[in-house]
Design a protein around this motif. Sequence first.
Motif, short mmCIF file in Angstrom:
data_model
loop_
_atom_site.label_atom_id
_atom_site.label_comp_id
_atom_site.label_asym_id
_atom_site.label_seq_id
_atom_site.Cartn_x
_atom_site.Cartn_y
_atom_site.Cartn_z
N SER A 2 0.84 -1.19 0.00
CA SER A 2 0.00 0.00 0.00
C SER A 2 0.88 1.25 0.00
CB SER A 2 -0.92 0.00 1.21
OG SER A 2 -0.17 0.04 2.41
N THR A 4 0.81 5.73 0.42
CA THR A 4 0.09 6.97 0.74
C THR A 4 0.26 7.91 -0.44
OG1 THR A 4 0.50 6.72 3.11
CG2 THR A 4 -0.07 8.92 2.31
N ILE A 5 -0.84 8.23 -1.11
CA ILE A 5 -0.78 9.07 -2.30
C ILE A 5 -0.95 10.53 -1.91
CG2 ILE A 5 -1.82 9.56 -4.55
CD1 ILE A 5 -0.29 6.86 -4.30
N LYS A 6 0.02 11.35 -2.30
CA LYS A 6 0.01 12.77 -1.96
C LYS A 6 -0.06 13.67 -3.19
CE LYS A 6 2.75 12.06 2.25
NZ LYS A 6 4.00 12.44 2.97
N ASN A 77 -0.82 0.81 -6.75
CA ASN A 77 -0.05 0.58 -5.53
C ASN A 77 1.44 0.36 -5.81
OD1 ASN A 77 -0.16 -1.94 -6.68
ND2 ASN A 77 -0.95 -3.00 -4.88
N ASN A 89 5.11 8.67 -3.63
CA ASN A 89 3.77 9.04 -3.14
C ASN A 89 2.92 9.71 -4.20
OD1 ASN A 89 5.76 9.69 -0.46
ND2 ASN A 89 4.05 8.31 -0.16
N LYS A 119 -11.01 8.74 -5.16
CA LYS A 119 -10.28 7.69 -4.43
C LYS A 119 -9.30 8.30 -3.43
CE LYS A 119 -7.51 3.51 -5.30
NZ LYS A 119 -8.44 2.57 -4.64
N TYR A 120 -8.72 9.46 -3.81
CA TYR A 120 -7.73 10.13 -2.97
C TYR A 120 -8.17 11.59 -2.76
CZ TYR A 120 -5.11 6.14 -4.80
OH TYR A 120 -4.71 4.88 -5.17
N VAL A 123 -6.12 15.43 -2.77
CA VAL A 123 -4.74 15.32 -3.26
C VAL A 123 -4.49 16.38 -4.33
CG1 VAL A 123 -3.17 13.83 -4.56
CG2 VAL A 123 -4.52 12.88 -2.70
#
Length: 220
Positions: A2, A4-6, A77, A89, A119-120, A123
């Motif tokens: 997994s 963490t998307i930034k 991912n 990220n 989804k994020y 961001v």
Amino acid sequence: MSRTIKLIVIHCAASPNGKVLGSASKSAAAVIDQWHAQRGFRRQPAAIAAYNPSLKAIGYHFILDVDGTKSTGRALNEVGAHVAGHNANSIDVCMMDTDQYSTAQWGELSSLVKALLAKYPGVPVLGHRDLSPDLNGDGTVEPSRWTKTCSDFTVANWLAAGMKPQAKNVLPADVPATHLPVAAYPGSPPSAATSLAGAGCFMLRSPHKTPSRIHYCRSS
């Protein structure tokens, strides 16, 4: 794995404006996979086995071809290889063409970015050039400091306009004649092109290393 998307980062491929890269036998992602393999990119064996096993090298997550076809490269991912210092990220989208994109591409980009933001949530969405170093620390990266010019449109303006592109960034064949900037037809903007012999022809000097020049003639 997994992540963490930034960031969501938009790129352009510096390919000829208006030229579809994929074909019935090979997707745009497969072609870019070959390009990236030649540059020494490599995906991890476990990532290859888990997602798109035919693609051994591609650095991008999504590719939007000129006809609006979306193809995938790396899994969401999976760490990409597209912007140094931010790969771990981020998720990226690569638009085929250099600085003008089809209405099909713009529509698909809008849909994809909306889905990613769902989804994020929250961001930031940026162009590759927006991640150039802020050398004086004033919070703004001026054009003179860009290390890359892609995505070759101002992503912040596109977002502020409700994901509607400026006419100068839409392929002329897709823009009503009354909306065309004077310099955009039949050639490209003067800052990006040098006229060649014959009406409607120009030579793009790409801001990217490959290709360095693109000869392109629009049919009448």
